[in-house]
Design an enzyme around this catalytic site. Structure first.
Site, PDB file in Angstrom:
ATOM      1  CB  ALA A  86      -0.934   0.003   1.205  1.00 43.79           C
ATOM      2  CB  VAL A 127       1.981 -11.818   0.810  1.00 39.37           C
ATOM      3  CG1 VAL A 127       1.972 -12.931  -0.236  1.00 39.37           C
ATOM      4  CG2 VAL A 127       0.839 -10.836   0.554  1.00 39.37           C
ATOM      5  N   GLY A 167       8.216  -2.204  -3.484  1.00 38.31           N
ATOM      6  CA  GLY A 167       9.376  -1.331  -3.470  1.00 38.31           C
ATOM      7  C   GLY A 167      10.311  -1.581  -4.631  1.00 38.31           C
ATOM      8  CG  HIS A 200      10.742  15.315  -7.727  1.00 34.12           C
ATOM      9  ND1 HIS A 200       9.683  14.475  -7.946  1.00 34.12           N
ATOM     10  CD2 HIS A 200      10.830  15.451  -6.390  1.00 34.12           C
ATOM     11  CE1 HIS A 200       9.149  14.139  -6.774  1.00 34.12           C
ATOM     12  NE2 HIS A 200       9.822  14.708  -5.828  1.00 34.12           N
ATOM     13  CG  HIS A 244     -11.204  34.486  -3.818  1.00 33.59           C
ATOM     14  ND1 HIS A 244     -11.473  33.381  -3.027  1.00 33.59           N
ATOM     15  CD2 HIS A 244     -12.402  34.993  -4.224  1.00 33.59           C
ATOM     16  CE1 HIS A 244     -12.790  33.242  -2.925  1.00 33.59           C
ATOM     17  NE2 HIS A 244     -13.376  34.204  -3.644  1.00 33.59           N
TER      18      HIS A 244
END
Length: 478
Positions: free
Chosen positions: A189, A245, A278, A328, A451
């Protein structure tokens, strides 16, 4: 010896190609070595980011989000759109076209900046020599006064779920589904798992996310993480925490996954399984043995704060060195190293690297969480502002989420900013700039914002740090 350069960069991903272009702009004779083969069978620049990472996943995220908007949200805005359908093959083909355009664009930038593109696999064989093995297996050696290793990373595989063609896939394989699987499992996750899970959930898949950790997005401020988990659950993602898992079995066109949670061993069956646990640095074979470039136990190249390796003249940047594996971050390291090689002073601020999860709404953060700051013994004050109180968010039909500013209670200096909401990935740049310039929360509070904009939520959150938010009731000080 084939040729001699001032700089040779190994790898044309977002770290490598930026380093090469910057070095060339500094007047250095520069070459960049790349081995990635695109779908057309030719060498493609851009690395993981452009070919199978940041860009293609965003193409799928944007298309699938527009599909959901048209199908479920347009009616609220008075737009009639019946029988909205998604052509998944066409969506994937559009993604491929974007990738081809961008990777081809880098090749054009190399030509425009005078960077020599070398095709093949690069290897540092001496402190001033790079051996390149081309696609036909022919090796050539190039001389270089400076070498930049930008070899990138690859997805991590785990023994319980070995890759199986078209059934158990990594993040790359998940970009190539030609239809939405009915039951989709995602292991992990994290950023990639949530993004890919979101894509296919929006297109109709029943998505179950199995996460071994017992906390959700631990790198994000707890308040923002909790709200993100609530919103993703509301969208249909079944996120199971503390689910480790332990095994898998392919049965025909299904995958049976075993996992352990607080209630013991469980099994669940999927039509597809994405493994997103990962990435690991791609450094094996990039440097010749005995050269003196030090690697740690996980394969990361050891560098100092300015990306120098233990061998003078040899630098390493991006995913193959310490720090977050972000495009980045790699690019900025590439700029820093090129400037240093050119004789300029350069330094990167590693405390101000933003992170973004491109789910809907987006999650973005920079700097410390409130929890991290307190754990470090720093007295903090915080301000939050919900998008539900934003006029622009109401107009956009995007009132879910909030912005949070974390500041030092004594100095008022901004320590972190965390946002979940529409355009959070764009808005977080305000936090990055504030931290880069050592701004205070008051600096943000005294800034004039346009705004109506979503960014006003950041303004109001900064005002709320000292209990001065205008467009919501402020918390009373205890």
């Amino acid at each position: 010896m084939a040729d001699k350069f001032d700089v040779i960069v190994i790898g044309a991903g977002p770290g490598g190609y930026v380093a090469a272009i910057r070095a060339a702009q500094m007047g250095l004779k520069t070459a960049c070595v790349e081995k990635w083969i695109g779908k057309d069978g030719k060498v493609a620049h851009g690395g993981t980011c452009l070919n199978v990472g940041c860009i293609p996943s965003k193409a799928l995220l944007e298309a699938s989000h527009k599909f959901v908007e048209a199908k479920h949200d347009f009616d609220d805005m008075g737009i009639q759109a019946s029988d909205v359908q998604m052509d998944v093959k066409k969506m994937v083909a559009r993604k491929d076209k974007i990738v081809k355009n961008l990777t081809g664009g880098i090749s054009g930038l190399f030509k425009a900046n005078g960077v020599t593109a070398i095709e093949g696999t690069g290897k540092v064989v001496a402190k001033d020599q790079v051996e390149v093995t081309d696609l036909d297996g022919k090796a050539s050696t190039y001389q270089a006064s400076n070498i930049v290793i930008a070899a990138g990373s690859v997805p991590v595989e785990i023994p319980p779920t070995p890759m199986t063609d078209d059934l158990i896939v990594d993040s790359t394989g998940a970009l190539e589904f030609q239809e939405a699987p009915k039951r989709l499992g995602v292991i992990g996750a994290g950023v990639i798992g949530l993004e890919l899970g979101s894509v296919w959930n929006r297109l109709g898949s029943e998505v179950t996310v199995l996460e071994a950790l017992d906390s959700f997005l631990p790198m994000v401020d707890t308040a923002i993480a909790k709200e993100t988990q609530k919103l993703l659950k509301k969208q249909g993602l079944d996120i199971k925490l503390n689910a480790r898992v332990t095994g898998s079995e392919v049965k025909g066109k299904e995958v049976v996954v075993k996992y352990e949670d607080s209630e013991g061993e469980q099994t669940v069956t999927f039509d597809k399984l994405i493994v997103c646990v990962g990435r690991r640095p791609y450094t094996k074979g990039v440097v010749a043995d005995g050269l003196g470039v030090e690697l740690d136990q996980r394969g990361f190249i050891h560098v100092d704060d300015q990306c120098r390796t233990s061998v003078p003249g040899v630098y390493a940047i991006g995913d193959c060195v310490r720090g977050p594996m972000l495009a980045h971050k790699a690019s900025e390291e590439g700029v820093m190293v090129a400037d240093i090689i050119a004789g300029h002073k350069a330094q990167m601020n590693y405390d101000a690297i933003p992170s973004v999860i491109y789910t809907y709404p987006e999650v973005a953060w920079v700097g410390m969480t409130e929890q991290d700051a307190k754990a470090a013994g720093i007295k903090v004050k915080t301000g939050s502002f919900p998008f539900a109180a934003s006029g622009r968010a109401m107009a956009n039909n995007a009132t879910e989420g909030q912005a949070k500013v974390i500041a030092d209670a004594e100095t008022d200096r901004v320590l972190g900013m965390h946002i979940v909401g529409q355009h959070a990935g764009e808005m977080i740049a305000q936090g990055v700039i504030a931290m880069e310039f050592g701004s205070s929360a008051e600096d943000l509070a005294l800034t004039c914002y346009a705004h109506p904009t979503m960014s006003e939520a950041v303004h109001e959150a900064a005002l709320a740090v000292d209990g001065h938010a205008i467009h919501m009731a402020n918390r009373k000080k205890r």
